[in-house]
Enzyme design. Structure first.
Site, PDB file in Angstrom:
ATOM      1  N   HIS A  39      19.791  -5.209  32.971  1.00 44.67           N
ATOM      2  CA  HIS A  39      20.099  -6.637  33.037  1.00 44.67           C
ATOM      3  C   HIS A  39      20.811  -7.105  31.768  1.00 44.67           C
ATOM      4  O   HIS A  39      20.620  -8.248  31.319  1.00 44.67           O
ATOM      5  CB  HIS A  39      18.822  -7.438  33.286  1.00 44.67           C
ATOM      6  CG  HIS A  39      18.294  -7.281  34.669  1.00 44.67           C
ATOM      7  ND1 HIS A  39      18.737  -8.021  35.736  1.00 44.67           N
ATOM      8  CD2 HIS A  39      17.369  -6.416  35.176  1.00 44.67           C
ATOM      9  CE1 HIS A  39      18.107  -7.650  36.838  1.00 44.67           C
ATOM     10  NE2 HIS A  39      17.272  -6.681  36.519  1.00 44.67           N
ATOM     11  N   LYS A  79      24.484  -3.477  39.290  1.00 43.47           N
ATOM     12  CA  LYS A  79      24.300  -4.911  39.050  1.00 43.47           C
ATOM     13  C   LYS A  79      25.636  -5.507  38.593  1.00 43.47           C
ATOM     14  O   LYS A  79      26.499  -5.758  39.413  1.00 43.47           O
ATOM     15  CB  LYS A  79      23.173  -5.135  38.049  1.00 43.47           C
ATOM     16  CG  LYS A  79      21.796  -4.766  38.633  1.00 43.47           C
ATOM     17  CD  LYS A  79      20.668  -5.053  37.682  1.00 43.47           C
ATOM     18  CE  LYS A  79      19.306  -4.889  38.346  1.00 43.47           C
ATOM     19  NZ  LYS A  79      19.032  -3.528  38.845  1.00 43.47           N
ATOM     20  N   SER A  86      13.490  -8.580  33.411  1.00 42.17           N
ATOM     21  CA  SER A  86      14.192  -9.185  34.533  1.00 42.17           C
ATOM     22  C   SER A  86      13.471 -10.344  35.197  1.00 42.17           C
ATOM     23  O   SER A  86      14.111 -11.194  35.818  1.00 42.17           O
ATOM     24  CB  SER A  86      14.496  -8.117  35.588  1.00 42.17           C
ATOM     25  OG  SER A  86      13.299  -7.560  36.115  1.00 42.17           O
TER      26      SER A  86
END
Length: 417
Positions: free
Chosen positions: A232, A263, A204
């Site tokens: 991610h 996310k 990340s």
């Protein structure tokens, strides 16, 4: 007053005095450390947002909208009207929460439905939900690994993976970042019962990608398992958003996937482990964060369910974030900036100096662009950067505006010519 009462009073007063002295000592120790953090230019202040999470937000102290380029809101779904409506519907139908862990009275039909849909999305047998992916990472290694086993962890893995591994009793070995020779040497030398390779799919802070296909090959060669944290990547990376294993053409060959609902998948909360049915069943019996934490509230489950339906039906948003990413990276590189990582929506603009990164971010804010400078200890010393994150919700005009601001600030601070 009785002698007994006087003794109790003395103890209370004495205890309070002792507590005050200890607290004063704590304040002094922490105050000194905080002063050092500020002096080093690495103090992390929190800007307060007064709107919903979006590409355009407002912050405390200003009514002007600013462009947000630092959220994990990769698909732009954090304030999607359809998702908000579905979440509200489940809030009204199922209540605010369950006041219970899953195995007592904290499992509703919607929890099982979401677990089933996540497994379907990843092409796995089953899924277990957690309050966060940090909890999922904290709950897996300790549960499945014994002193007879070994775990091989990339040295730049996320803090939650590192902390989770610390909790287990297996032999703990770190291999150099994405260094397959180092990993193979360690696998070859191990006589462990179970060998588990643990890696982030996408790292990340740098936006670079694990060489997953070659890791899978090593796992097959040395009879090891592969664990990947896809926080991610899930929902937006790879042709249809199935993550790093899709990007590297090894769909279905990773043994264990941990990821997040917080996310790209709506931005609310929640994490999960998905994989073999026996593993998921075992985690329900042994994983401490699952056993001893409240279940996900219905409104959060509602977000996850609606997002999963959208992703199972279309990959349009995935394609859009990839197109936006390419636009930003190409223009910034052409302007003379060093952009770390690979073709991923995490676009670290490398600056090196912590103070410069902080000042750069402040200057961007005055131009209506919200980005954050990252420095030690979040990233190694001397590798401070502005981490830009691209969303499917960003328009081309918004991306171009951010690029123009970067160029203007970069020239004024002599980062570029």
């Amino acid at each position: 007053m009785s002698i007994f009462s006087k003794m109790l009073l003395f103890r209370k007063v004495g205890g309070r005095h002792y507590s005050a002295a200890a607290q004063s000592q704590l304040r002094e120790i922490l105050g000194t450390q905080l002063a050092g953090i500020k002096e080093a230019g690495t103090f992390k202040a929190e800007r307060i947002i007064t709107s919903s999470q979006s590409t355009q937000i407002t912050v405390q102290g200003s009514d002007k909208k600013i462009l947000n380029f630092c959220a994990n809101n990769y698909l732009g779904l954090a304030n999607n009207p359809e998702i908000v409506e579905h979440s509200q519907k489940l809030l009204e139908q199922y209540g605010a929460g369950l006041s219970s862990v899953r195995f007592i009275c904290g499992t509703q039909d919607i929890h099982k439905e979401l677990e089933k849909k996540i497994a379907q999305f990843h092409g796995r047998e089953d899924t277990i939900l957690y309050a966060s992916c940090f909890d999922a990472n904290a709950g897996i290694f300790e549960a499945i690994l014994t002193p007879e086993d070994a775990v091989f962890s990339d040295e730049l893995n996320h803090a939650s993976i590192i902390d989770g591994i610390r909790l287990c009793k297996a032999k703990k070995q770190r291999y150099k970042h994405r260094d397959l020779k180092d990993l193979e040497d360690q696998l070859k030398a191990s006589d462990a019962r179970l060998k588990l390779i643990a890696t982030d799919g996408v790292f990340s802070m740098d936006g670079n990608i694990a060489p997953l296909a070659r890791i899978v090959d090593l796992a097959k060669k040395y009879n090891a398992l592969v664990f990947v944290d896809e926080c991610h990547a899930t929902g937006f990376f790879g042709a249809t958003g199935r993550g790093t294993e899709e990007y590297d053409n090894v769909m279905g060959e990773v043994d264990i996937i941990n990821s997040t609902l917080g996310k790209a998948l709506g931005g609310a909360s929640g994490g999960y482990t998905t994989g073999p049915a026996e593993l998921i069943s075992f985690l329900r019996q042994k994983s401490r964060p699952y056993l001893f934490s409240n279940t996900l509230p219905p409104a959060v489950v509602g977000v996850g369910l609606k997002v999963m339906d959208m992703l199972l039906q279309s990959s349009e948003l995935t394609q859009r974030v990839q197109s936006n990413t390419q636009r930003f990276r190409l223009a910034m590189t052409k302007a003379g900036f060093t952009i770390a990582g690979e073709n991923h929506p995490i676009c670290p603009v490398m600056l090196g100096d912590a103070r410069l990164a902080s000042k750069f971010a402040d200057e961007m804010l005055t131009r209506g662009i919200y980005v954050i400078g990252f420095s030690y200890p979040v990233v190694p010393q001397g590798k401070a950067r502005i981490r830009v994150q691209i969303s499917a919700a960003h328009t081309e005009a918004e991306i171009d505006r951010a690029i123009d601001a970067f160029i203007e600030v970069g020239r004024s601070l002599k980062v570029i010519q």
